[in-house]
Design an enzyme around this catalytic site. Structure first.
Site, PDB file in Angstrom:
ATOM      1  N   LYS A 157       0.849  -1.197   0.000  1.00 44.66           N
ATOM      2  CA  LYS A 157       0.000   0.000   0.000  1.00 44.66           C
ATOM      3  C   LYS A 157       0.881   1.242   0.000  1.00 44.66           C
ATOM      4  O   LYS A 157       2.074   1.209   0.343  1.00 44.66           O
ATOM      5  CB  LYS A 157      -0.928   0.027   1.208  1.00 44.66           C
ATOM      6  CG  LYS A 157      -0.214  -0.029   2.586  1.00 44.66           C
ATOM      7  CD  LYS A 157       0.348   1.277   3.070  1.00 44.66           C
ATOM      8  CE  LYS A 157       1.044   1.173   4.424  1.00 44.66           C
ATOM      9  NZ  LYS A 157       1.815   2.374   4.799  1.00 44.66           N
ATOM     10  N   PRO A 169       9.883  -4.284  -0.210  1.00 48.80           N
ATOM     11  CA  PRO A 169      11.043  -4.016   0.647  1.00 48.80           C
ATOM     12  C   PRO A 169      10.653  -3.905   2.121  1.00 48.80           C
ATOM     13  O   PRO A 169       9.547  -3.481   2.461  1.00 48.80           O
ATOM     14  CB  PRO A 169      11.559  -2.667   0.118  1.00 48.80           C
ATOM     15  CG  PRO A 169      11.002  -2.532  -1.250  1.00 48.80           C
ATOM     16  CD  PRO A 169       9.690  -3.242  -1.225  1.00 48.80           C
ATOM     17  N   ALA A 215      10.020  -0.030   4.443  1.00 47.66           N
ATOM     18  CA  ALA A 215       9.860   0.913   3.339  1.00 47.66           C
ATOM     19  C   ALA A 215       8.633   1.800   3.467  1.00 47.66           C
ATOM     20  O   ALA A 215       8.425   2.699   2.655  1.00 47.66           O
ATOM     21  CB  ALA A 215       9.789   0.137   2.020  1.00 47.66           C
ATOM     22  N   GLY A 253       5.046  -6.180   5.843  1.00 49.23           N
ATOM     23  CA  GLY A 253       4.885  -7.100   6.966  1.00 49.23           C
ATOM     24  C   GLY A 253       3.432  -7.255   7.374  1.00 49.23           C
ATOM     25  O   GLY A 253       2.964  -8.369   7.656  1.00 49.23           O
ATOM     26  N   ASP A 292      -1.850  -1.623  10.876  1.00 47.37           N
ATOM     27  CA  ASP A 292      -2.160  -1.701   9.445  1.00 47.37           C
ATOM     28  C   ASP A 292      -2.746  -3.050   9.028  1.00 47.37           C
ATOM     29  O   ASP A 292      -3.331  -3.157   7.946  1.00 47.37           O
ATOM     30  CB  ASP A 292      -0.890  -1.492   8.599  1.00 47.37           C
ATOM     31  CG  ASP A 292      -0.515  -0.029   8.471  1.00 47.37           C
ATOM     32  OD1 ASP A 292      -1.328   0.831   8.864  1.00 47.37           O
ATOM     33  OD2 ASP A 292       0.596   0.259   7.991  1.00 47.37           O
TER      34      ASP A 292
END
Length: 281
Positions: A9, A91, A94, A99, A133
């Site tokens: 995102k 990455p 980032a 994750g 998130d």
């Protein structure tokens, strides 16, 4: 075996409103998927394990996929385990939610693998224990996130732009970024969704109205990110901003030629990713 894609995102604006009594911060942000993804495979096994192709990730108990699997296992009493394979493209560190997306995919994949009967609301509550998130990635679409980021209002958003994302090989810790935040008084919560939708084709207004409060903090620590943002504008970006707590910086381009040109221009600065106009899940 079950295989899922865990998409990244970007944050279209991020306001830090206040520090809460529980030590977290109230925020407001727009979360929008881009065409970068990790791939996770799940197979039945006697124990829970993780194999990853990323040297940056641990496969131990602190890994979010392992934590998600154990949380779901403990909560539901599911029998058996799972062998999880993670092929990493997003990455680490980032600001792209890699994750969190992997953790959400693990919850969804293992719910299917283990044949669990669990309501989406219950899965949302579990996922919020893993990270602010994570709940967003349980559903497709764009969402306005408030609270710690776990209160979600999904809405349709068609971004008519080429999205260029540059990750400059700089790992920014979200915990560190929040530690630098100083909210002297509660921020006014402006209508971020309306500001974005109403001004989607007006770059001048977007630059004025859509802010990421982490940018000044992270840009001071890593001045090269300022240069990336400036390079976007020099190559015709309508709007550019850091995503999340960094370090990735994205730009919105009307022209494919300009988008690909800036990718080539910055090829020596890190990894660049391209998302086509109208991309959605």
């Amino acid at each position: 075996m079950i295989t899922l894609r865990a998409y990244a995102k970007i944050n279209l604006g991020l306001r830090i409103l206040r520090k809460r009594d529980d030590g977290y911060h109230d925020i407001k942000t727009i979360l929008h998927r881009i065409d970068i993804y990790d791939e996770l495979s799940f197979a039945k096994s006697e124990k829970i394990s993780l194999e990853s192709d990323s040297p940056e990730l641990t496969s131990g108990e602190e890994n979010l996929c392992i934590r998600a699997a154990r949380l779901l296992n403990t909560h539901t009493g599911a029998k058996g385990g799972a062998a999880i394979t993670l092929r990493k493209q997003i990455p680490v560190g980032a600001g792209l939610g890699g994750g969190s997306s992997d953790a959400a995919a693990t919850l969804l994949g293992l719910t299917e693998l283990w044949g669990l009967d669990i309501k989406r609301e219950e899965l949302h509550r579990l996922s919020s224990q893993l990270g602010s998130d994570v709940p967003y990635f349980l559903r497709n679409g764009t969402a306005c996130a408030t609270g710690r980021g776990e209160i979600l209002e999904y809405f349709p958003l068609n971004l008519p732009y080429w999205i260029v994302v540059m990750y400059p090989n700089i790992h920014v810790s979200t915990a560190w970024a929040y530690q630098q935040v100083r909210v002297e008084k509660p921020e006014r919560s402006d209508n971020l969704r309306n500001n974005l939708v109403d001004n989607l084709t007006d770059g001048t207004n977007l630059r004025e109205l859509i802010r990421n409060d982490f940018e000044p903090i992270v840009f001071r620590a890593h001045p090269e990110l300022t240069e990336i943002k400036q390079t976007y504008y020099e190559h015709g970006a309508l709007f550019a901003q850091m995503s999340g707590s960094g370090s990735s910086v994205y730009g919105l381009f009307e022209s494919e030629k300009e988008a690909r040109s800036v990718c080539e221009q910055m090829s020596g600065h890190g990894k660049s990713f391209l998302t086509r106009p109208g991309f959605s899940l």
